[in-house]
Enzyme design. Structure first.
Site, PDB file in Angstrom:
ATOM      1  N   GLY A  50       0.864  -1.182   0.000  1.00  0.00           N
ATOM      2  CA  GLY A  50       0.000   0.000   0.000  1.00  0.00           C
ATOM      3  C   GLY A  50       0.900   1.231   0.000  1.00  0.00           C
ATOM      4  O   GLY A  50       1.902   1.266  -0.693  1.00  0.00           O
ATOM      5  N   GLU A  51       0.554   2.209   0.822  1.00  0.00           N
ATOM      6  CA  GLU A  51       1.363   3.421   0.934  1.00  0.00           C
ATOM      7  C   GLU A  51       1.737   3.579   2.406  1.00  0.00           C
ATOM      8  O   GLU A  51       0.882   3.762   3.259  1.00  0.00           O
ATOM      9  CB  GLU A  51       0.565   4.627   0.437  1.00  0.00           C
ATOM     10  CG  GLU A  51       1.437   5.740  -0.152  1.00  0.00           C
ATOM     11  CD  GLU A  51       2.270   6.436   0.916  1.00  0.00           C
ATOM     12  OE1 GLU A  51       3.467   6.685   0.683  1.00  0.00           O
ATOM     13  OE2 GLU A  51       1.707   6.728   1.982  1.00  0.00           O
ATOM     14  N   SER A  52       3.027   3.459   2.704  1.00  0.00           N
ATOM     15  CA  SER A  52       3.453   3.309   4.097  1.00  0.00           C
ATOM     16  C   SER A  52       3.113   4.514   4.962  1.00  0.00           C
ATOM     17  O   SER A  52       2.747   4.363   6.134  1.00  0.00           O
ATOM     18  CB  SER A  52       4.956   3.021   4.162  1.00  0.00           C
ATOM     19  OG  SER A  52       5.702   4.060   3.557  1.00  0.00           O
ATOM     20  N   CYS A  82       6.284  -5.315   0.787  1.00  0.00           N
ATOM     21  CA  CYS A  82       6.431  -3.983   0.208  1.00  0.00           C
ATOM     22  C   CYS A  82       6.257  -2.907   1.288  1.00  0.00           C
ATOM     23  O   CYS A  82       7.113  -2.749   2.134  1.00  0.00           O
ATOM     24  CB  CYS A  82       5.467  -3.795  -0.971  1.00  0.00           C
ATOM     25  SG  CYS A  82       5.891  -2.409  -2.061  1.00  0.00           S
ATOM     26  N   ARG A 111      12.458   3.781   0.842  1.00  0.00           N
ATOM     27  CA  ARG A 111      11.148   3.788   0.196  1.00  0.00           C
ATOM     28  C   ARG A 111      11.261   4.039  -1.308  1.00  0.00           C
ATOM     29  O   ARG A 111      12.099   4.817  -1.759  1.00  0.00           O
ATOM     30  CB  ARG A 111      10.236   4.881   0.785  1.00  0.00           C
ATOM     31  CG  ARG A 111       9.762   4.627   2.193  1.00  0.00           C
ATOM     32  CD  ARG A 111       8.870   5.760   2.683  1.00  0.00           C
ATOM     33  NE  ARG A 111       7.590   5.788   1.995  1.00  0.00           N
ATOM     34  CZ  ARG A 111       7.180   6.783   1.234  1.00  0.00           C
ATOM     35  NH1 ARG A 111       7.961   7.831   0.996  1.00  0.00           N
ATOM     36  NH2 ARG A 111       5.986   6.741   0.675  1.00  0.00           N
ATOM     37  N   ILE A 141       6.636  -3.502  -7.202  1.00  0.00           N
ATOM     38  CA  ILE A 141       5.816  -2.362  -7.604  1.00  0.00           C
ATOM     39  C   ILE A 141       6.150  -1.183  -6.698  1.00  0.00           C
ATOM     40  O   ILE A 141       5.768  -1.155  -5.536  1.00  0.00           O
ATOM     41  CB  ILE A 141       4.307  -2.695  -7.507  1.00  0.00           C
ATOM     42  CG1 ILE A 141       3.976  -3.958  -8.314  1.00  0.00           C
ATOM     43  CG2 ILE A 141       3.465  -1.512  -7.977  1.00  0.00           C
ATOM     44  CD1 ILE A 141       2.575  -4.487  -8.066  1.00  0.00           C
ATOM     45  N   ARG A 142       6.892  -0.215  -7.232  1.00  0.00           N
ATOM     46  CA  ARG A 142       7.345   0.934  -6.429  1.00  0.00           C
ATOM     47  C   ARG A 142       7.868   0.453  -5.069  1.00  0.00           C
ATOM     48  O   ARG A 142       7.515   0.972  -4.020  1.00  0.00           O
ATOM     49  CB  ARG A 142       6.213   1.945  -6.248  1.00  0.00           C
ATOM     50  CG  ARG A 142       5.736   2.575  -7.534  1.00  0.00           C
ATOM     51  CD  ARG A 142       4.666   3.641  -7.318  1.00  0.00           C
ATOM     52  NE  ARG A 142       5.211   4.785  -6.604  1.00  0.00           N
ATOM     53  CZ  ARG A 142       4.728   5.264  -5.464  1.00  0.00           C
ATOM     54  NH1 ARG A 142       3.701   4.690  -4.888  1.00  0.00           N
ATOM     55  NH2 ARG A 142       5.274   6.321  -4.896  1.00  0.00           N
ATOM     56  N   HIS A 182       5.687  -8.641  -3.953  1.00  0.00           N
ATOM     57  CA  HIS A 182       4.280  -8.960  -3.687  1.00  0.00           C
ATOM     58  C   HIS A 182       3.957 -10.404  -4.069  1.00  0.00           C
ATOM     59  O   HIS A 182       3.399 -10.663  -5.131  1.00  0.00           O
ATOM     60  CB  HIS A 182       3.369  -8.042  -4.502  1.00  0.00           C
ATOM     61  CG  HIS A 182       3.379  -6.609  -4.087  1.00  0.00           C
ATOM     62  ND1 HIS A 182       2.465  -6.092  -3.184  1.00  0.00           N
ATOM     63  CD2 HIS A 182       4.172  -5.585  -4.443  1.00  0.00           C
ATOM     64  CE1 HIS A 182       2.704  -4.800  -3.015  1.00  0.00           C
ATOM     65  NE2 HIS A 182       3.735  -4.468  -3.766  1.00  0.00           N
ATOM     66  N   GLU A 184       1.651 -12.216  -3.036  1.00  0.00           N
ATOM     67  CA  GLU A 184       0.200 -12.446  -3.011  1.00  0.00           C
ATOM     68  C   GLU A 184      -0.456 -12.257  -4.372  1.00  0.00           C
ATOM     69  O   GLU A 184      -1.594 -12.696  -4.578  1.00  0.00           O
ATOM     70  CB  GLU A 184      -0.464 -11.537  -1.973  1.00  0.00           C
ATOM     71  CG  GLU A 184      -0.511 -10.060  -2.325  1.00  0.00           C
ATOM     72  CD  GLU A 184       0.774  -9.305  -2.071  1.00  0.00           C
ATOM     73  OE1 GLU A 184       0.782  -8.078  -2.284  1.00  0.00           O
ATOM     74  OE2 GLU A 184       1.766  -9.937  -1.654  1.00  0.00           O
TER      75      GLU A 184
END
Length: 207
Positions: A50-52, A82, A111, A141-142, A182, A184
């Site tokens: 997600g976005e930490s 991630c 990050r 992914i990023r 990731h 998952e």
């Protein structure tokens, strides 16, 4: 029969559904965690991508930051993918000043390391204790990467080639596991099975 561990997925943001499905396939009872009472009921916790910085804020909004940090300090098994890796780290580079970490892994992470420098990509990884003879297709992914590990941290995987060759992307310290990628999203359940085994052995250690 081996008892089924109950593993929560922190359900504040990110790819929660995919982790629930992966844990279920790996033999766990998977539940979402949004409240302190739910956190208290689990044998292990997954912190998804997600976005930490957003996740850090939401942990405070939902009153989960201190309870989660306390349970991790008490030995709760945890897996972060991630952004989850970033949240578990003890030191985060390129983050906002108000971001809070959970200080469960003695690592320094950067990050968006791949997103800014190498872009999102896929590669085949050998992961110690997980992949045996068949590599895992890893999706970044990023993603962050690990810049430094403490004395008690085991490096499980590094990027094998390309611009990011040698970068650390999977680590374990005691009951805490983290990956930059990731698993998952690929259908390969080996990382989740590895974590489920970690949780199961924590609950019922060998005699």
């Amino acid at each position: 029969m081996t008892p089924t561990p109950r593993i929560g997925v922190l359900a504040l943001q990110g790819d929660v559904r995919e982790h629930l499905a992966a844990l279920d396939s790996a033999g766990a009872e998977a539940i979402t965690v949004r409240r302190a009472a739910e956190l208290e009921s689990v044998d292990g916790i997954v912190i998804p991508g997600g976005e930490s910085t957003t996740m850090s804020h939401l942990l405070g909004v939902f009153g989960l930051y201190e309870p989660l940090r306390a349970r991790l300090a008490d030995g709760l098994p945890a897996y972060g993918s991630c952004a989850g890796m970033i949240m578990l780290a003890s030191n985060i580079l390129d983050t906002r000043p108000d971001a809070r970490d959970l200080d469960a892994l003695d690592i320094t992470v950067r990050r968006n390391a791949f997103g800014r420098q190498v872009e999102s990509f896929e590669t085949d990884l050998e992961i110690a204790g997980v992949t045996d003879e068949v590599p895992m297709r890893a999706v970044f992914i990023r993603a962050p990467w690990v810049e430094k590990v403490g004395d008690g941290v085991e490096v499980l995987a590094k990027v094998p080639d390309g611009p990011a060759a040698g970068r650390v992307v999977a680590v374990r310290q005691g009951q805490v596991l983290a990956t930059s990628f990731h698993p998952e999203v690929t259908g390969d359940r080996r990382v989740h099975a590895y974590f489920v085994d970690m949780v199961r052995h924590r609950r019922h250690p060998a005699p």
